[in-house]
Design a protein around this motif. Structure first.
Motif, PDB file in Angstrom:
ATOM      1  N   SER A  28       0.931  -1.136  -0.031  1.00  0.00           N
ATOM      2  CA  SER A  28      -0.044  -0.051  -0.093  1.00  0.00           C
ATOM      3  C   SER A  28       0.741   1.233  -0.125  1.00  0.00           C
ATOM      4  CB  SER A  28      -0.998   0.043   1.249  1.00  0.00           C
ATOM      5  OG  SER A  28      -0.355   0.026   2.248  1.00  0.00           O
ATOM      6  N   SER A  31       2.559   2.007  -3.538  1.00  0.00           N
ATOM      7  CA  SER A  31       1.458   2.355  -4.571  1.00  0.00           C
ATOM      8  C   SER A  31       1.830   3.705  -5.054  1.00  0.00           C
ATOM      9  CB  SER A  31      -0.209   2.119  -3.877  1.00  0.00           C
ATOM     10  OG  SER A  31      -0.919   2.587  -4.840  1.00  0.00           O
ATOM     11  N   ARG A  33      -0.496   5.733  -6.483  1.00  0.00           N
ATOM     12  CA  ARG A  33      -1.694   6.555  -5.836  1.00  0.00           C
ATOM     13  C   ARG A  33      -1.430   7.507  -4.555  1.00  0.00           C
ATOM     14  NH1 ARG A  33      -5.834   5.554  -9.234  1.00  0.00           N
ATOM     15  NH2 ARG A  33      -5.784   3.712 -10.649  1.00  0.00           N
ATOM     16  N   ALA A  38      -6.675  11.398  -2.775  1.00  0.00           N
ATOM     17  CA  ALA A  38      -7.949  10.546  -3.106  1.00  0.00           C
ATOM     18  C   ALA A  38      -9.077  11.081  -1.920  1.00  0.00           C
ATOM     19  CB  ALA A  38      -7.830   9.256  -3.118  1.00  0.00           C
ATOM     20  N   GLN A 308     -10.565   1.922  -9.698  1.00  0.00           N
ATOM     21  CA  GLN A 308     -10.842   3.284  -9.078  1.00  0.00           C
ATOM     22  C   GLN A 308      -9.887   3.552  -8.181  1.00  0.00           C
ATOM     23  OE1 GLN A 308     -14.648   2.550  -7.610  1.00  0.00           O
ATOM     24  NE2 GLN A 308     -15.928   2.750  -9.744  1.00  0.00           N
ATOM     25  N   GLY A 309      -8.724   2.898  -7.983  1.00  0.00           N
ATOM     26  CA  GLY A 309      -7.716   3.172  -6.698  1.00  0.00           C
ATOM     27  C   GLY A 309      -8.213   3.429  -5.368  1.00  0.00           C
ATOM     28  N   ASP A 310      -9.321   2.677  -5.220  1.00  0.00           N
ATOM     29  CA  ASP A 310      -9.860   2.402  -3.874  1.00  0.00           C
ATOM     30  C   ASP A 310      -9.089   1.596  -2.836  1.00  0.00           C
ATOM     31  OD1 ASP A 310     -11.492   2.702  -1.672  1.00  0.00           O
ATOM     32  OD2 ASP A 310     -13.262   2.196  -2.454  1.00  0.00           O
ATOM     33  N   GLN A 311      -7.907   2.265  -2.111  1.00  0.00           N
ATOM     34  CA  GLN A 311      -7.061   1.382  -1.629  1.00  0.00           C
ATOM     35  C   GLN A 311      -7.588   0.661  -0.551  1.00  0.00           C
ATOM     36  OE1 GLN A 311      -3.440   3.377  -0.860  1.00  0.00           O
ATOM     37  NE2 GLN A 311      -3.131   4.099  -3.165  1.00  0.00           N
TER      38      GLN A 311
END
Length: 350
Positions: A28, A31, A33, A38, A308-311
């Motif tokens: 995580s 990443s 992102r 976000a 969607q990059g919803d970690q």
């Protein structure tokens, strides 16, 4: 003795789970992102490069705990009074991101989705109420067909049946799902076997949900049927080569009776691990089928989280699959002991 063995196995799983949690945490952080950005976008705050945005960004970073060091310790650059530089081990104790994340996991707090702002636990539970019944239904039907068929084929081989099964096994699951979707779910060709236009939701009835998931269940059965039949048949034939099978025949039992009463039960030991591993595999492998048939299960939720990059949702599902898989293999040991109480499981130390 077996109870102590299972407790010992369960204790061995604790460092295994810790390692899984650590790896997921590191992934995580690796990443590309930006989780803080976000979270701000979720609140309607877009990045504009202004000083106000930078201040809001820093406040949100502190609120999420991302200003803390990653782990319990880190290697920092230090130097002496003379200017000599050397690596220094710095301990941070509980004031680190990993501890805060682990604390949330142990308390059942998986965070909120970056997209919907809903609790991750509720999102996963809602998805599991679709995926687990589908996986269990497909596995149960596959077993009910595959086991009697394997016993039959172990008595008398049938090349036509085996060829038919292997033909379906060779068909890629996503291709079969696409064929069903194109040819059997609409009226383009005057055929509509499955109606996927029915809506699903909390108020939808059982038959509506069943119509939605039936094509996916069929695809999973087709994929599992030939494999389970072949593996179980091979296990039975191996047991038939052992002396006790010939002894059963010498006592007057027919081949069918000897297989049913003796070799088929012992053959279950060889495939018990495959059976218990089928559910975790279904959780991980449902991404394609649930996406094709638009089923709101764990696979589709995982796909959308990646897209969607919803970690928080993504890493929670990966963690769930890892832990559930390790528990499934522990269940496999219990199943072996139930099938054959003479199995010396305690002798197989980890």
């Amino acid at each position: 003795m077996l109870k102590k063995y299972y407790i010992k196995r369960l204790l061995y799983l604790i460092p295994h789970w810790f390692f899984i949690i650590l790896i997921i945490f590191l992934l995580s952080k690796a990443s590309h992102r930006d989780a803080v950005a976000a979270k701000l976008r979720q609140s309607g705050i877009e990045e504009d490069g202004s000083l106000r945005y930078q201040q809001v960004y820093e406040d949100q970073k502190i609120k999420l705990g991302f200003h803390l060091p990653y782990f319990y310790f880190s290697i920092q650059d230090a130097k002496t009074e003379s200017g000599f530089r050397y690596p220094k081990l710095a301990f941070h104790g509980r004031k680190c991101q990993f501890h805060q994340w682990l604390k949330g996991l142990l308390s059942g707090d998986l965070g909120n989705s970056y997209i919907s702002n809903k609790p991750v636990g509720k999102i996963i539970w809602s998805a599991l109420t679709w995926t687990i019944p589908i996986a269990l239904a497909a596995l149960l039907v596959s077993i009910l067909i595959a086991f009697p068929l394997a016993r039959r084929l172990s008595q008398q081989s049938n090349k036509y049946v085996e060829g038919f099964l292997m033909t379906f096994y060779a068909i890629p699951t996503f291709w079969l799902a696409t064929l069903i979707l194109v040819f059997l779910t609409n009226n383009y060709y005057g055929i509509q076997v499955f109606d996927l236009s029915v809506k699903y939701g909390s108020a939808s009835g059982f038959m509506n949900k069943f119509q939605r998931v039936l094509p996916m269940i069929i695809c999973m059965i087709v994929a599992d049927l030939a494999y389970l039949t072949g593996v179980y048949k091979t296990s039975i034939l191996k047991e038939n080569a052992k002396p006790y099978y010939n002894t059963a025949l010498a006592k007057g039992l027919s081949k069918a009776a000897a297989i049913k009463k003796h070799t088929s039960k012992n053959a279950l030991i060889a495939i018990s691990t495959i059976l218990v591993g089928a559910i975790p595999s279904a959780l991980a492998g449902s991404v394609i089928l649930e996406t094709i048939f638009n089923i709101p299960g764990i696979g589709r939720v995982l796909y959308l989280a990646v897209q969607q990059g919803d970690q928080p949702v993504l890493y929670a599902i990966v963690l769930l699959i890892g832990i559930f898989t390790s528990l499934a293999y522990l269940l496999g040991d219990i199943l072996i002991a139930r099938i054959n109480p003479k199995a010396d499981l305690a002798a197989t130390e980890l």
